[in-house]
Design a protein around this motif. Structure first.
Motif, PDB file in Angstrom:
ATOM      1  N   GLU A 125       2.746   1.967  -5.995  1.00 19.54           N
ATOM      2  CA  GLU A 125       1.586   1.726  -6.032  1.00 19.54           C
ATOM      3  C   GLU A 125       0.903   2.357  -4.868  1.00 19.54           C
ATOM      4  OE1 GLU A 125       0.551  -2.420  -7.777  1.00 19.54           O
ATOM      5  OE2 GLU A 125       2.225  -2.863  -6.907  1.00 19.54           O
ATOM      6  N   ASN A 126      -0.248   3.194  -5.053  1.00 16.38           N
ATOM      7  CA  ASN A 126      -0.671   3.907  -3.643  1.00 16.38           C
ATOM      8  C   ASN A 126      -2.082   3.702  -3.500  1.00 16.38           C
ATOM      9  OD1 ASN A 126       1.640   5.809  -3.717  1.00 16.38           O
ATOM     10  ND2 ASN A 126       0.705   6.796  -5.670  1.00 16.38           N
TER      11      ASN A 126
ATOM     12  N   VAL B 136       6.733   1.127  -2.780  1.00 19.39           N
ATOM     13  CA  VAL B 136       7.565   1.424  -3.438  1.00 19.39           C
ATOM     14  C   VAL B 136       8.501   0.152  -3.834  1.00 19.39           C
ATOM     15  CG1 VAL B 136       9.561   3.013  -3.918  1.00 19.39           C
ATOM     16  CG2 VAL B 136       7.631   3.773  -2.595  1.00 19.39           C
ATOM     17  N   GLY B 137       8.312  -0.187  -5.007  1.00 19.38           N
ATOM     18  CA  GLY B 137       9.015  -1.411  -5.648  1.00 19.38           C
ATOM     19  C   GLY B 137      10.346  -1.001  -6.305  1.00 19.38           C
TER      20      GLY B 137
ATOM     21  N   ILE C 197       5.506   2.839   2.486  1.00 21.83           N
ATOM     22  CA  ILE C 197       5.605   4.432   3.014  1.00 21.83           C
ATOM     23  C   ILE C 197       4.112   4.562   3.278  1.00 21.83           C
ATOM     24  CG2 ILE C 197       5.768   6.760   2.198  1.00 21.83           C
ATOM     25  CD1 ILE C 197       8.443   5.288   2.246  1.00 21.83           C
ATOM     26  N   LYS C 198       4.014   5.177   4.783  1.00 21.25           N
ATOM     27  CA  LYS C 198       2.647   5.576   5.138  1.00 21.25           C
ATOM     28  C   LYS C 198       2.878   7.084   5.649  1.00 21.25           C
ATOM     29  CE  LYS C 198       1.198   1.180   7.048  1.00 21.25           C
ATOM     30  NZ  LYS C 198       0.649   0.253   8.561  1.00 21.25           N
ATOM     31  N   GLN C 199       2.259   7.735   4.643  1.00 21.41           N
ATOM     32  CA  GLN C 199       2.196   9.101   5.075  1.00 21.41           C
ATOM     33  C   GLN C 199       0.878  10.111   4.878  1.00 21.41           C
ATOM     34  OE1 GLN C 199       5.665  10.402   2.765  1.00 21.41           O
ATOM     35  NE2 GLN C 199       4.768   9.934   0.733  1.00 21.41           N
TER      36      GLN C 199
ATOM     37  N   ARG D 251       5.768  -1.540 -14.498  1.00 22.33           N
ATOM     38  CA  ARG D 251       4.582  -0.375 -14.881  1.00 22.33           C
ATOM     39  C   ARG D 251       4.020  -0.985 -16.204  1.00 22.33           C
ATOM     40  NH1 ARG D 251       7.492   4.224 -16.534  1.00 22.33           N
ATOM     41  NH2 ARG D 251       5.548   5.289 -16.277  1.00 22.33           N
ATOM     42  N   PHE D 252       2.733  -0.430 -16.382  1.00 24.93           N
ATOM     43  CA  PHE D 252       2.009  -0.649 -17.372  1.00 24.93           C
ATOM     44  C   PHE D 252       1.484  -2.219 -17.418  1.00 24.93           C
ATOM     45  CE2 PHE D 252       5.126   2.339 -19.337  1.00 24.93           C
ATOM     46  CZ  PHE D 252       4.524   3.499 -19.056  1.00 24.93           C
TER      47      PHE D 252
END
Ligand code: BTN
Length: 256
Positions: A120-121, A133-134, A68-70, A50-51
């Motif tokens: 990361e989206n 989602v790591g 994730i695909k939603q 992050r950052f």
């Protein structure tokens, strides 16, 4: 790449010896891969935290990303981001390690960070969100395996439990826990159940936290989460709501 079939999370599993970053790698392939795909790398040459920080990992670590695909309204994304930490805490429990989540999604034992999550989206034209989602989990490191700046800050399962773990077994049990947790919270997402579950794993609820928000030091009592997953901090006579993951950095619980 070896391909192995499993359930929702891990319905497709790719394992590679080396990549730059599993988040980056999976993001590049995301359009053509199904929901739930997992990419694990034995080594990352430029793992990301992050950052925009570098994420240290070595052959003693587990490093992987989940696609994730939603369809989730963007206002739910911050709360939705909390599920992996709940799953990691639960999986560690199965291995005899009592860990806690630290907002938003670090996993710690005391002052030592065992796992980190980088989400990361990307919101697509059809309003589907692709989330990468790591997860990085320190499994078998000894203190000397960490770079000097992480000594006393990073921990591993081995350092906590005093024994060596079978990394593959840990990986598959973690995947199972992630799958179970994901399906439980997202089959009919209301957010309430996830919020409650995260609070139950939180190690700093009602504790005084020293943090930096947008570069400014702030001390306050962590009161919990609002309905969108934002952190609520009682600082003096005001309640500060911290919503921007990029500007929050928790130093440590400084007292009770
Ligand atoms: C953090 O800063 O706490 C988040 C760390 C996330 C690290 C993982 S390792 C697997 C995945 N690939 C990356 O480059 N980062 C995440």
């Amino acid at each position: 790449m070896a391909e192995i079939a499993a359930k929702t999370i891990g319905s497709l599993l790719y394992e590679v010896e080396e990549t730059v970053s599993t988040n980056l790698h999976l993001k590049e392939l995301a359009d053509d891969l199904p929901h739930g795909t997992v990419l694990r790398a034995e080594r990352q040459t430029a793992g990301r935290g992050r950052f925009s920080r570098a994420w240290f990992s070595d052959e003693q670590s587990l490093t992987f990303s989940i696609l994730i695909k939603q369809h989730l309204p963007p206002k739910h994304l911050a709360l939705a981001a909390l599920w992996p930490a709940v799953a990691v805490v639960r999986a560690l429990k199965e291995w005899g390690i009592t860990a806690a989540s630290k907002w938003p999604n670090d996993v710690v034992v005391g002052h030592l960070k065992l796992a980190g999550v980088l989400i990361e989206n990307t919101i697509k034209a059809d309003s589907t969100t692709h989330s990468i989602v790591g997860i990085g989990l320190n499994v078998n490191q000894t203190e000397g395996d960490f770079p000097p700046d992480l000594i006393g800050k990073a921990g591993s399962m081995r350092l906590i439990a005093g024994r060596i773990f079978d990394k593959r077994k840990v990986f598959f049990s973690l995947l199972e826990c992630l799958d179970e947790t994901y399906r439980r919270f997202f089959q009919h997402f209301t957010g309430q159940e996830l919020r409650q579950a995260w609070l139950e794993t939180c190690g700093h609820l009602n504790r005084t936290i020293q943090t930096t928000v947008q570069g400014k030091a702030l001390i306050g009592v962590f009161l919990g989460l609002d309905e969108n997953g934002a952190a609520l901090l009682q600082s003096g006579d005001r309640i500060v709501t911290i919503t921007n993951f990029d500007t929050w950095e928790t130093d440590d619980a400084v007292g009770d």
